[in-house]
Scaffold this motif. Structure first.
Motif, PDB file in Angstrom:
ATOM      1  N   SER A  13      -5.766  -1.372  -7.791  1.00  0.00           N
ATOM      2  CA  SER A  13      -5.658  -2.795  -6.989  1.00  0.00           C
ATOM      3  C   SER A  13      -5.349  -4.306  -7.548  1.00  0.00           C
ATOM      4  O   SER A  13      -5.896  -4.354  -8.596  1.00  0.00           O
ATOM      5  CB  SER A  13      -6.844  -2.818  -5.972  1.00  0.00           C
ATOM      6  OG  SER A  13      -8.045  -3.128  -6.832  1.00  0.00           O
TER       7      SER A  13
ATOM      8  N   GLU B 196       1.394  -7.846   1.714  1.00  0.00           N
ATOM      9  CA  GLU B 196       0.239  -6.808   1.656  1.00  0.00           C
ATOM     10  C   GLU B 196       0.783  -5.677   1.727  1.00  0.00           C
ATOM     11  O   GLU B 196       1.216  -5.188   2.792  1.00  0.00           O
ATOM     12  CB  GLU B 196      -0.960  -7.338   2.475  1.00  0.00           C
ATOM     13  CG  GLU B 196      -1.938  -6.322   2.410  1.00  0.00           C
ATOM     14  CD  GLU B 196      -3.436  -6.813   3.123  1.00  0.00           C
ATOM     15  OE1 GLU B 196      -4.002  -7.954   2.486  1.00  0.00           O
ATOM     16  OE2 GLU B 196      -3.952  -6.246   4.087  1.00  0.00           O
TER      17      GLU B 196
ATOM     18  N   THR C  13      -0.141   0.487  -6.784  1.00  0.00           N
ATOM     19  CA  THR C  13      -1.205  -0.634  -6.697  1.00  0.00           C
ATOM     20  C   THR C  13      -1.388  -1.229  -5.537  1.00  0.00           C
ATOM     21  O   THR C  13      -0.227  -1.402  -4.844  1.00  0.00           O
ATOM     22  CB  THR C  13      -0.823  -1.855  -7.712  1.00  0.00           C
ATOM     23  OG1 THR C  13      -0.667  -1.252  -9.012  1.00  0.00           O
ATOM     24  CG2 THR C  13      -1.646  -2.853  -7.425  1.00  0.00           C
ATOM     25  N   LYS C  14      -2.377  -1.223  -4.904  1.00  0.00           N
ATOM     26  CA  LYS C  14      -2.481  -1.851  -3.497  1.00  0.00           C
ATOM     27  C   LYS C  14      -2.902  -3.418  -3.692  1.00  0.00           C
ATOM     28  O   LYS C  14      -3.772  -3.868  -4.293  1.00  0.00           O
ATOM     29  CB  LYS C  14      -3.757  -1.437  -2.861  1.00  0.00           C
ATOM     30  CG  LYS C  14      -4.096  -1.986  -1.383  1.00  0.00           C
ATOM     31  CD  LYS C  14      -5.242  -0.964  -0.608  1.00  0.00           C
ATOM     32  CE  LYS C  14      -5.497  -1.644   0.814  1.00  0.00           C
ATOM     33  NZ  LYS C  14      -4.301  -1.524   1.528  1.00  0.00           N
TER      34      LYS C  14
ATOM     35  N   ASP D 243       1.442  -1.452  -0.722  1.00  0.00           N
ATOM     36  CA  ASP D 243       1.361  -0.594  -1.838  1.00  0.00           C
ATOM     37  C   ASP D 243       2.680  -0.846  -2.494  1.00  0.00           C
ATOM     38  O   ASP D 243       3.597  -1.075  -2.257  1.00  0.00           O
ATOM     39  CB  ASP D 243       1.039   0.649  -1.715  1.00  0.00           C
ATOM     40  CG  ASP D 243      -0.253   1.082  -1.188  1.00  0.00           C
ATOM     41  OD1 ASP D 243      -0.471   2.194  -0.169  1.00  0.00           O
ATOM     42  OD2 ASP D 243      -1.258   0.385  -1.409  1.00  0.00           O
TER      43      ASP D 243
ATOM     44  N   THR E  26      -3.833  -6.822  -1.937  1.00  0.00           N
ATOM     45  CA  THR E  26      -4.446  -7.418  -0.828  1.00  0.00           C
ATOM     46  C   THR E  26      -4.218  -9.055  -0.669  1.00  0.00           C
ATOM     47  O   THR E  26      -4.466  -9.507  -1.930  1.00  0.00           O
ATOM     48  CB  THR E  26      -5.912  -7.228  -0.899  1.00  0.00           C
ATOM     49  OG1 THR E  26      -6.191  -5.634  -0.895  1.00  0.00           O
ATOM     50  CG2 THR E  26      -6.755  -7.582   0.090  1.00  0.00           C
TER      51      THR E  26
ATOM     52  N   HIS F  14       4.666  -0.323   3.058  1.00  0.00           N
ATOM     53  CA  HIS F  14       3.768  -0.469   3.849  1.00  0.00           C
ATOM     54  C   HIS F  14       3.248   0.809   4.681  1.00  0.00           C
ATOM     55  O   HIS F  14       3.824   1.810   4.628  1.00  0.00           O
ATOM     56  CB  HIS F  14       4.340  -1.399   5.001  1.00  0.00           C
ATOM     57  CG  HIS F  14       4.687  -2.797   4.372  1.00  0.00           C
ATOM     58  ND1 HIS F  14       5.859  -3.373   4.367  1.00  0.00           N
ATOM     59  CD2 HIS F  14       3.608  -3.915   4.329  1.00  0.00           C
ATOM     60  CE1 HIS F  14       5.564  -4.677   3.883  1.00  0.00           C
ATOM     61  NE2 HIS F  14       4.220  -4.855   3.936  1.00  0.00           N
TER      62      HIS F  14
END
Lengths: 122, 109
Positions: free
Chosen positions: B9, B85, B104-105, B87, B107, B41
Motif C-alpha cells: 500500500s 485511488e 499496490t493499493k 490498485d 489510497t 478499480h
C-alpha cells in the motif's frame, strides 16, 4: 474498436476441466505482433498470468500451471480457448482474456475483457 | 516465474506525488525494457497506464510516468486526484513468460 469477451461456466466442480472462450473483435490474431493471453485474479488477490498464444500459433504457459493448461485459437472465429484441468477450489477467480502487443521492443496488455468469475465448489 | 515485488500500500494527499516500486530480477525487469503498469478499480478490469517502461497510451494523463533502474521499475503519479485511488500492478516480460507484481493499493487521503 477492439473488444474481448470471456465466456464459460460460472461454477465447476473440483476435479472437473474448465473451458473458457475469449471472443474478440477489432483485430486479427493472424496479424504479426498480435497475441491473446489469459490472466486470473482470485477474490481480493493479485493478477496471475496464465497463458499466451501468438499470431504464429506459438504458445506459452505459466511454469506453475503448465501441466494443467492448454490454449488454442480459431482465427476464423476470432476466438481463443483456454482449458484448465483438475480444477480445485483455489482456482476460484475472475478469469480475464486480454490482447497483447508483442514485438522486438514491445510487450503489453492493451485491451482487456470484462472478466468472468469462475467458482470451484462441489 | 516469480511475482514481482511491490509495496502492499501507498498513500498520499490530493496534489501530492507518490511512487510505487516494482522489484524483479535480472531475468525480467533487469533484462528487458518491457515493464507495463495497470490501474484497477474495484470490480473493473485492469487498464494500461504505462508500457515499455515509460510510454503512456493515448488518453492516459501525463501525471502518470514510469522509469526503471536496474531490476526495479517505478510508477510515479503526480498531482494526486481522488480518482487515482485504485490498485496498481506492474508487469514484466520474462522471456517465454510474464510476471505480475503483487499489486499496490493506492489510497488518496
Amino acid at each position: 474498436q477492439v473488444t474481448l469477451r470471456e465466456s464459460g461456466p460460472a461454477l465447476v466442480k473440483p476435479t472437473q476441466t474448465l473451458t473458457l472462450t475469449c471472443t474478440f473483435s477489432g483485430f486479427s490474431l493472424s496479424t504479426s505482433g498480435m497475441c491473446v493471453s489469459w490472466v486470473r485474479q482470485p477474490p481480493g488477490k493479485a493478477l496471475e498470468w496464465l497463458a499466451l498464444i501468438d499470431w504464429d500459433d506459438d504458445k506459452y504457459y505459466s511454469t506453475s500451471l503448465k501441466t494443467r493448461l492448454t490454449i488454442s485459437k480459431d482465427t476464423s472465429k476470432n476466438q481463443v480457448v483456454l482449458t484448465m484441468t483438475n480444477m480445485d477450489p483455489v482456482d476460484t477467480a475472475t478469469y480475464y482474456c486480454a490482447r497483447i502487443i508483442s514485438g522486438y521492443d514491445s510487450y503489453y496488455f492493451d485491451y482487456w475483457g470484462q472478466g468472468t468469475l469462475v467458482t470451484v465448489s462441489s | 516465474q516469480s511475482a514481482l515485488t511491490q509495496p502492499a500500500s501507498v498513500s498520499g494527499s490530493p496534489g501530492q506525488s507518490i511512487t510505487i516500486s516494482c522489484t524483479g530480477t535480472s531475468s525480467d525487469v533487469g533484462s528487458y525494457n518491457l515493464v507495463s503498469w495497470y490501474q484497477q478499480h474495484p470490480g473493473k478490469a485492469p487498464k494500461l497506464m504505462i508500457y515499455e517502461g515509460s510510454k503512456r497510451p493515448s488518453g492516459v494523463s501525463n501525471r502518470f510516468s514510469g522509469s526503471k533502474s536496474g531490476n526495479t521499475a517505478s510508477l510515479t503519479i503526480s498531482g494526486l486526484q481522488a480518482e487515482d485511488e485504485a490498485d496498481y500492478y506492474c508487469c514484466s516480460y520474462a522471456g517465454s513468460s510474464t510476471s505480475f507484481g503483487g499489486g499496490t493499493k493506492l489510497t488518496v487521503l
